[in-house]
Structure formats: structure tokens, C-alpha cells
Design a protein around this motif. Structure first.
Motif, PDB file in Angstrom:
ATOM      1  N   UNK A 244       2.216  -4.253   0.386  1.00 61.64           N
ATOM      2  CA  UNK A 244       1.187  -5.252   0.101  1.00 61.64           C
ATOM      3  C   UNK A 244       1.356  -6.413   1.072  1.00 61.64           C
ATOM      4  N   UNK A 245       0.442  -6.533   2.019  1.00 60.42           N
ATOM      5  CA  UNK A 245       0.605  -7.517   3.100  1.00 60.42           C
ATOM      6  C   UNK A 245      -0.114  -8.833   2.835  1.00 60.42           C
ATOM      7  N   UNK A 246      -0.781  -8.973   1.680  1.00 63.69           N
ATOM      8  CA  UNK A 246      -1.515 -10.201   1.356  1.00 63.69           C
ATOM      9  C   UNK A 246      -2.528 -10.551   2.444  1.00 63.69           C
ATOM     10  N   UNK A 247      -3.106  -9.527   3.049  1.00 63.79           N
ATOM     11  CA  UNK A 247      -4.138  -9.731   4.061  1.00 63.79           C
ATOM     12  C   UNK A 247      -3.617  -9.910   5.469  1.00 63.79           C
ATOM     13  N   UNK A 248      -2.290  -9.944   5.643  1.00 71.50           N
ATOM     14  CA  UNK A 248      -1.729 -10.195   6.968  1.00 71.50           C
ATOM     15  C   UNK A 248      -2.090  -9.094   7.966  1.00 71.50           C
ATOM     16  N   UNK A 249      -2.173  -7.852   7.499  1.00 69.35           N
ATOM     17  CA  UNK A 249      -2.431  -6.755   8.440  1.00 69.35           C
ATOM     18  C   UNK A 249      -3.796  -6.888   9.115  1.00 69.35           C
ATOM     19  N   UNK A 250      -4.751  -7.515   8.437  1.00 69.03           N
ATOM     20  CA  UNK A 250      -6.054  -7.762   9.070  1.00 69.03           C
ATOM     21  C   UNK A 250      -5.896  -8.687  10.271  1.00 69.03           C
TER      22      UNK A 250
ATOM     23  N   UNK B 235       8.964  -6.370  11.629  1.00 67.59           N
ATOM     24  CA  UNK B 235       8.739  -4.991  12.069  1.00 67.59           C
ATOM     25  C   UNK B 235       7.450  -4.851  12.878  1.00 67.59           C
ATOM     26  N   UNK B 236       6.405  -5.572  12.493  1.00 69.51           N
ATOM     27  CA  UNK B 236       5.077  -5.323  13.060  1.00 69.51           C
ATOM     28  C   UNK B 236       4.815  -6.051  14.376  1.00 69.51           C
TER      29      UNK B 236
ATOM     30  N   UNK C 185       6.508 -10.877   3.480  1.00 68.16           N
ATOM     31  CA  UNK C 185       5.697 -11.126   4.666  1.00 68.16           C
ATOM     32  C   UNK C 185       6.550 -11.246   5.923  1.00 68.16           C
ATOM     33  N   UNK C 186       7.675 -11.944   5.821  1.00 63.80           N
ATOM     34  CA  UNK C 186       8.541 -12.111   6.985  1.00 63.80           C
ATOM     35  C   UNK C 186       9.117 -10.769   7.419  1.00 63.80           C
ATOM     36  N   UNK C 187       9.562  -9.971   6.459  1.00 68.47           N
ATOM     37  CA  UNK C 187      10.116  -8.660   6.818  1.00 68.47           C
ATOM     38  C   UNK C 187       9.060  -7.756   7.449  1.00 68.47           C
TER      39      UNK C 187
ATOM     40  N   UNK D 214     -10.277 -12.551  -5.051  1.00 69.11           N
ATOM     41  CA  UNK D 214      -9.670 -11.868  -3.914  1.00 69.11           C
ATOM     42  C   UNK D 214     -10.715 -10.968  -3.277  1.00 69.11           C
ATOM     43  N   UNK D 215     -11.313 -11.414  -2.188  1.00 71.50           N
ATOM     44  CA  UNK D 215     -12.478 -10.743  -1.609  1.00 71.50           C
ATOM     45  C   UNK D 215     -12.137  -9.374  -1.032  1.00 71.50           C
ATOM     46  N   UNK D 216     -10.999  -9.269  -0.356  1.00 69.35           N
ATOM     47  CA  UNK D 216     -10.652  -8.017   0.326  1.00 69.35           C
ATOM     48  C   UNK D 216     -10.265  -6.926  -0.669  1.00 69.35           C
ATOM     49  N   UNK D 217     -10.945  -5.796  -0.599  1.00 71.03           N
ATOM     50  CA  UNK D 217     -10.681  -4.700  -1.520  1.00 71.03           C
ATOM     51  C   UNK D 217      -9.253  -4.193  -1.391  1.00 71.03           C
ATOM     52  N   UNK D 218      -8.740  -4.113  -0.162  1.00 65.53           N
ATOM     53  CA  UNK D 218      -7.378  -3.604   0.038  1.00 65.53           C
ATOM     54  C   UNK D 218      -6.349  -4.510  -0.616  1.00 65.53           C
ATOM     55  N   UNK D 219      -6.615  -5.809  -0.623  1.00 63.85           N
ATOM     56  CA  UNK D 219      -5.700  -6.744  -1.278  1.00 63.85           C
ATOM     57  C   UNK D 219      -5.754  -6.600  -2.793  1.00 63.85           C
TER      58      UNK D 219
END
Length: 200
Positions: A32-38, A178-179, A172-174, A97-102
């Protein structure tokens, strides 16, 4: 505003907080990236500087007024024995929470967290929450699970807000290490920068 340093917790409470907030706690929060991956996909986050800016913005503009505020409100509702209001908070956290993935990510993490927590603690309200999710009467949010658990463990509200914030920051930091990738030493700097001004 209360200085978090003035709060005290028992050894038993501390051990339970550390266990539940540990990144190794098997609830799938690393997914669960809290939208960070976007932001990573769109190259908004691309290095240490842009990640630090995004992380600070996330906590100052999203966490404090969403999950952080939700934990505060849930404590207040439970103190008044207004459990139906807790389910309303679950709904509000989800629909804003607008984003479906979130939304889907939060639901999956919440359900898994309930499974694991209920193996460790006998809390009727969490059992009811799990049943409501299964019956599609509640959505499921890990912050709600955490708030109920901390309340029943008699952990101070302010401590609970910061502890959950730390667990989110750790995830998020971890993920960013990696990313992006970031240097292994950078994660310590993010925690220091992020929490040095926290007073709840």
C-alpha cells in the motif's frame, strides 16, 4: 498543544505498539503506497530531494487531516460509547480517497490487520468491524483498526497518532529506498526531518 515527550506509556503498551507498527508485521502494508507509486510513474518523485518534499507534503496535508484526525475522532467517539460514529469515520476515510487503488489497498490492509490483531487480542469491537466489512456494511481502513486497538490497550491518543504516523512513514521510506532508489542511510534523515517538528 501537548508535547509528546510529556506522555508516558507502560512497558506492555510499548511492546504492543512496537509489534503492531513493525514493518515485519504480516499485514501486507508494503503493498500500500498511499498514492506514491503514481508520483513515481509520472516522475514527480525521482530522487532524494523530490521524495523528501512529497513525504513532508503527504504528512502535513494528508495524514494529519485524514488518518491522524480519524484516530483522534475515534478515541473521542469511543470514550462517549458512540460506536456507530466510528463506522461513519470509516466511510468518510474511504469516500474522500479518490484513487481506486488506494481505496482497495486500504481495505485489503485493514482486513489483513484485523485477522492478525484478532489472533493476538480479544476485542469485540474489532470482531464487529471485521464482520461489517465481510457484510459490506463498512469499507475497512487500517487507521480505524489501529485506533480501536490502541484505545482498548489504553494507549494515549497522542501517542497512537504519532505511532501510526511512524508506521506509515516507515512503509513509504522503505518503498522509496527500493523504488527510486535511495541510499540506505537516507531513511534515518527522513525520519529525523519528518518528526522533529511533530507536536500533537
Amino acid at each position: 498543544m501537548t508535547n509528546i515527550n510529556e506522555k508516558s506509556i507502560t512497558t506492555w503498551q510499548l511492546l504492543n505498539i512496537l509489534q503492531v507498527c513493525d514493518s515485519a508485521f504480516p499485514i501486507g502494508s508494503f503493498n500500500h503506497s498511499y498514492g506514491m507509486e503514481t508520483y513515481l510513474r509520472e516522475n514527480v518523485i525521482c530522487d532524494a530531494h523530490t521524495f523528501n518534499r512529497w513525504l513532508t507534503m503527504f504528512f502535513e496535508n494528508q495524514y494529519l487531516y485524514n488518518e491522524g484526525l480519524a484516530i483522534k475522532l475515534i478515541y473521542e467517539k469511543l470514550k462517549k460509547n458512540e460506536k456507530n460514529e466510528v463506522w461513519d469515520i470509516d466511510q468518510l476515510l474511504t469516500v474522500q480517497n479518490v484513487a481506486m487503488e488506494s481505496r482497495e489497498g486500504a481495505k485489503l490492509v485493514a482486513y489483513r490487520k484485523l485477522d492478525v490483531v484478532l489472533e493476538l487480542f480479544e476485542i469485540d469491537l474489532l470482531k464487529e468491524y471485521k464482520k461489517r466489512i465481510e457484510e459490506n456494511r463498512s469499507f475497512g481502513n487500517p487507521a480505524v483498526v489501529f485506533a480501536i486497538l490502541m484505545y482498548y490497550l489504553n494507549v494515549e491518543k497522542d501517542v497512537a497518532i504519532v505511532a501510526y504516523g511512524y508506521s506509515v512513514a516507515s512503509t513509504l521510506v522503505q518503498s522509496a529506498v527500493r523504488a527510486i532508489p535511495l541510499g540506505q542511510k537516507m531513511d534515518k534523515e527522513y525520519y529525523k526531518t519528518l518528526f522533529q517538528h511533530w507536536r500533537v
